[in-house]
Design an enzyme around this catalytic site. Structure first.
Site, PDB file in Angstrom:
ATOM      1  N   ARG A 326       0.839  -1.204   0.000  1.00 29.78           N
ATOM      2  CA  ARG A 326       0.000   0.000   0.000  1.00 29.78           C
ATOM      3  C   ARG A 326       0.875   1.256   0.000  1.00 29.78           C
ATOM      4  O   ARG A 326       0.541   2.255  -0.654  1.00 29.78           O
ATOM      5  CB  ARG A 326      -0.925  -0.027   1.221  1.00 29.78           C
ATOM      6  N   GLU A 727     -10.092   6.657   6.174  1.00 23.99           N
ATOM      7  CA  GLU A 727      -8.640   6.826   6.167  1.00 23.99           C
ATOM      8  C   GLU A 727      -8.136   8.067   5.428  1.00 23.99           C
ATOM      9  O   GLU A 727      -7.172   8.701   5.870  1.00 23.99           O
ATOM     10  CB  GLU A 727      -7.991   5.573   5.569  1.00 23.99           C
TER      11      GLU A 727
END
Length: 780
Positions: A326, A727
């Site tokens: 990620r 997020e």
């Protein structure tokens, strides 16, 4: 029609709580009045035992001998559990092996669990745990990630993605920059710590109440350590007092230990970690060491970029492989890099296994390219915002280094924020102000965020829901997501209310349970509302269609003439009946009033061997402008103002979304400024209490704090064309760190970029100022 039960309120003027309305969190009142029950508040079965963990006092080495007799003989102690008592699997690694529940031999990190003691009170259990006598053969712990990389101490193989021939561009470029930065980790510091209550069932199974973001994984691991079928374990999660990723995988250990002790004693067992032990024994946000080497033209457009990210995973894989992936996916952030190589390393150190944290590696990846943008601007004497805008996706190319097209341009959002925050005028005013003030300096930065939404592990992108209609018109909803304060239950209930055209007050959401909706994914990756909202909508649509077909046939009218709104069902010109009456009629006609719903995210795929694909369903966009004031004599600073514009698509609930944006930003600001993790050279965490680890407080909130939602529906078919909000806002706080660097750079008339690794504590700010002054030859 005779009513089978008393109907629920059917007043047309009742607040509806439909999608798009700013509805309060479903437990808001219970939160503030103390009525909301967390695991530690639940009534305990008669005879419940309380467990405490006996853990290692070294970071690396071997156990030579153990004397636990004093523990067994301590007052009120009922049982002791060691590795020999584990009937099933001891390794509970969530993806890859390497996470032993208990050890009797090798020690891999400080505070590793060795045994468990159960007593008739929590205090007695904790006292008894201190009586263990364990002799070790300590070894020098490997704590330096760069040394670990040099020794090839890797948790998983390194990985890279590449486009073009960047080496030749770098070799020929006249304008190049290189840098290395160290980004610290972050303690989750959830208000509710790790806790589980295990209760044996009469069939030899186990009922687990736990504070976990992943009930299905807890179910699976408890079953494996107990050596019983998954179906004999039921896990329930009503709410968590915060999770932030810290309860995605690492809540499972304490549930497994409590279940083992419950199986051994035949009694309910509660295990709650005290705060200091929680901080020592559980993983953090991964510390990263990042490097860049870029070539650019005279206008600041990047021609080639070589980026390296090194994630410190601690002693075991846990989720490190996906987290470093990620970070790699987000090392470009919002910028098109025509020739690019991104390398990611996953190193092993003698530390607690680091784990998921809000952003899941994305924030660490974004930092390095945002640093590069600022450094390029200083090198070329340009405004950092201009450099950023010239490199954006949509302004240049549209394809990411991993082959996904960025469909939605971010430039319009940035320019809207640039105008609403009065960025240009403030930039000029700050320059004048800094020239007139010898002791204080101000800084300003606008930074964007492009964050991919989906689990990068494809099979996790699925969800289920269960919906019951009762004959009084009330509705019970259950889905696979967990509530940790973010308002997921409220949003999903709003989806069902809108789908059925009934007031939100009709819907009761029950605790997440593995025996209601099985095989669930974790509530993580900002996907809770996307996945579970769609699954609940599917269940509601099934029931709506079923009842529409029934009533259309009963009335002899086309299905298309049936309309649902405000707790009523309409057909014909002026005919209507209440939702309750329709449900009762369907029951009498033997129509099923229960339905399951299922959803899986479309379009996503990723070929990791080729580093190409579409790992994300869509991108959430946002930008923030932050202004800081720095005391150049002490390094102390304040955030004076922050303006945020966040793309949430068509908001499911603006009040909850704004709350998530505000909270995410402040949490990100804490990571980048005050939250400093400190280990000693023996691998022991020193910042293990609220006295030594500083999260932001309300006084750290910018006095001017403006948050707005960007009005733009999600072009993808997400739930009501909304976008995830959990997020992405955390990374907006990069604007604070960038503003601090901007303020320090002003001391060189913006000619030099300071070395300021996050967290940018006042000490580090002062050191950065002193370093800049040395680079200027002592001239401020």
């Amino acid at each position: 029609m005779r009513q089978l039960t008393k109907p629920a309120n059917t007043a047309l003027d009742e607040p509806q709580g439909q999608v798009g309305e700013a509805v309060a969190h479903d437990s808001a009142q219970r939160h503030v009045t103390g009525q909301a029950l967390y695991v530690d508040d639940l009534p305990e079965p008669r005879g419940t035992l309380y467990a405490a963990v006996i853990c290692s006092e070294i970071a690396q080495g071997r156990i030579m001998s153990m004397d636990l007799d004093a523990v067994r003989q301590a007052p009120d102690v009922e049982a002791l559990l060691t590795l020999a008592d584990v009937p099933g699997e001891n390794d509970i690694g969530p993806v890859f092996p390497g996470d032993p529940l208990l050890t009797s031999d090798q020690i891999a990190y400080y505070a590793q669990p060795i045994a468990l003691v159960a007593a008739r009170s929590e205090w007695r259990a904790r006292q008894a745990a201190q009586l263990a006598r364990i002799d070790y053969a300590p070894e020098t712990p490997l704590l330096d990630p760069l040394e670990a990389l040099a020794q090839e101490a890797l948790l998983r193989p390194s990985h890279q993605m590449q486009r073009g021939d960047l080496d030749s561009v770098l070799a020929q470029s006249e304008r190049q920059l290189q840098a290395e930065m160290h980004a610290g980790g972050q303690e989750h510091f959830y208000l509710e710590g790790q806790v589980s209550l295990a209760q044996p069932t009469e069939e030899g199974g186990m009922l687990i109440f736990t504070s976990s973001q992943h009930p299905t994984e807890v179910q699976m691991l408890v079953a494996q350590v107990l050596a019983i079928p998954f179906s004999q374990v039921t896990v329930e999660v009503r709410r968590m007092g915060g999770g932030f990723g810290g309860k995605e995988t690492q809540a499972a250990s304490w549930a497994c230990l409590a279940a083992l002790m419950a199986q051994k004693t035949g009694r309910a067992v509660k295990l709650r970690l005290p705060r200091q032990q929680d901080m020592r024994m559980t993983g953090k946000r991964h510390p990263f060491i990042n490097r860049y080497h870029v070539a650019m033209d005279h206008a600041g457009q990047i021609q080639a970029a070589d980026i390296e990210v090194i994630g410190d995973g601690g002693h075991s894989p846990d989720l490190t492989d996906a987290i470093v992936d990620r970070a790699m996916f987000h090392a470009d952030n919002a910028y098109y890099l025509p020739q690019v190589r991104i390398r990611g390393h996953r190193v092993r150190t003698a530390c607690v296994s680091h784990t998921a944290f809000r952003g899941f590696g994305g924030p660490q990846g974004m930092l390095i390219i945002e640093r590069a943008m600022d450094d390029i601007a200083r090198h070329l004497a340009l405004d950092p915002l201009d450099v950023r805008k010239r490199n954006l996706y949509g302004v240049r190319g549209e394809i990411t280094p991993y082959g996904q097209k960025v469909e939605q341009p971010i430039l319009p959002l940035i320019e809207a924020l640039e105008q609403s925050s009065d960025y240009r005028a403030r930039r000029q005013e700050i320059r004048r102000w800094n020239q007139a003030h010898p002791c204080l300096c101000r800084g300003l930065a606008l930074t964007p965020v492009k964050f991919g939404i989906s689990f990068t592990l494809q099979h996790l992108n699925q969800a289920g829901a269960l919906l019951h209609l009762y004959t009084d018109g009330s509705v019970q909803l259950n889905h696979g997501g967990t509530e940790m304060g973010q308002g997921l239950h409220t949003k999903v209930a709003q989806v069902v209310a809108s789908t059925l055209g009934i007031p939100l007050s009709r819907i009761q959401i029950t605790a997440t349970r593995t025996d209601k909706v099985p095989n669930t994914s974790p509530t993580a990756a900002s996907s809770g509302a996307d996945l579970n909202g769609k699954a609940a909508q599917a269940a509601a649509l099934t029931l709506k269609q079923r009842l529409t077909e029934f009533w259309a046939e009963a009335q002899g009218v086309p299905e298309t003439s049936i309309q649902w709104s405000q707790g009523q069902v309409f057909w014909g010109e002026d005919q209507a009946l209440s939702f309750t009456e329709l449900v009762q009629a369907a029951y009498q006609a033997r129509i099923s009033l229960s339905a399951t719903g299922y959803y899986r995210t479309p379009k996503i795929y990723y070929n990791r061997a080729q580093a190409q694909g579409r790992p994300f369903f869509y991108f959430a966009l946002g930008a923030a402008v932050s202004e800081v004031l720095v005391d150049r004599l002490t390094g102390e600073y304040r955030v004076l103002r922050t303006d945020i514009l966040q793309d949430v698509g068509e908001s499911l609930n603006p009040a909850l979304d704004i709350g998530q944006i505000e909270g995410g930003f402040i949490q990100g600001m804490g990571w980048l400024t005050s939250e400093e993790l400190v280990w000693n050279d023996q691998g022991r965490l020193l910042s293990d209490t609220p006295a030594t680890y500083k999260i932001p407080t309300i006084s750290d909130t910018p006095p001017i704090f403006k948050v707005a939602l960007y009005p733009c529906p999600n072009p993808e078919a997400s739930i009501y064309h909304s976008k995830a909000v959990g997020e992405p806002p955390l990374m907006l706080a990069i604007s604070v760190w960038s503003a601090l660097r901007d303020a320090i750079s002003s001391l060189s008339d913006y000619r030099l970029s300071p070395e300021l690794d996050p967290p940018a504590t006042p000490e580090k700010v002062l050191w950065a100022i002193e370093d800049l002054q040395r680079r200027l030859g002592g001239v401020a």
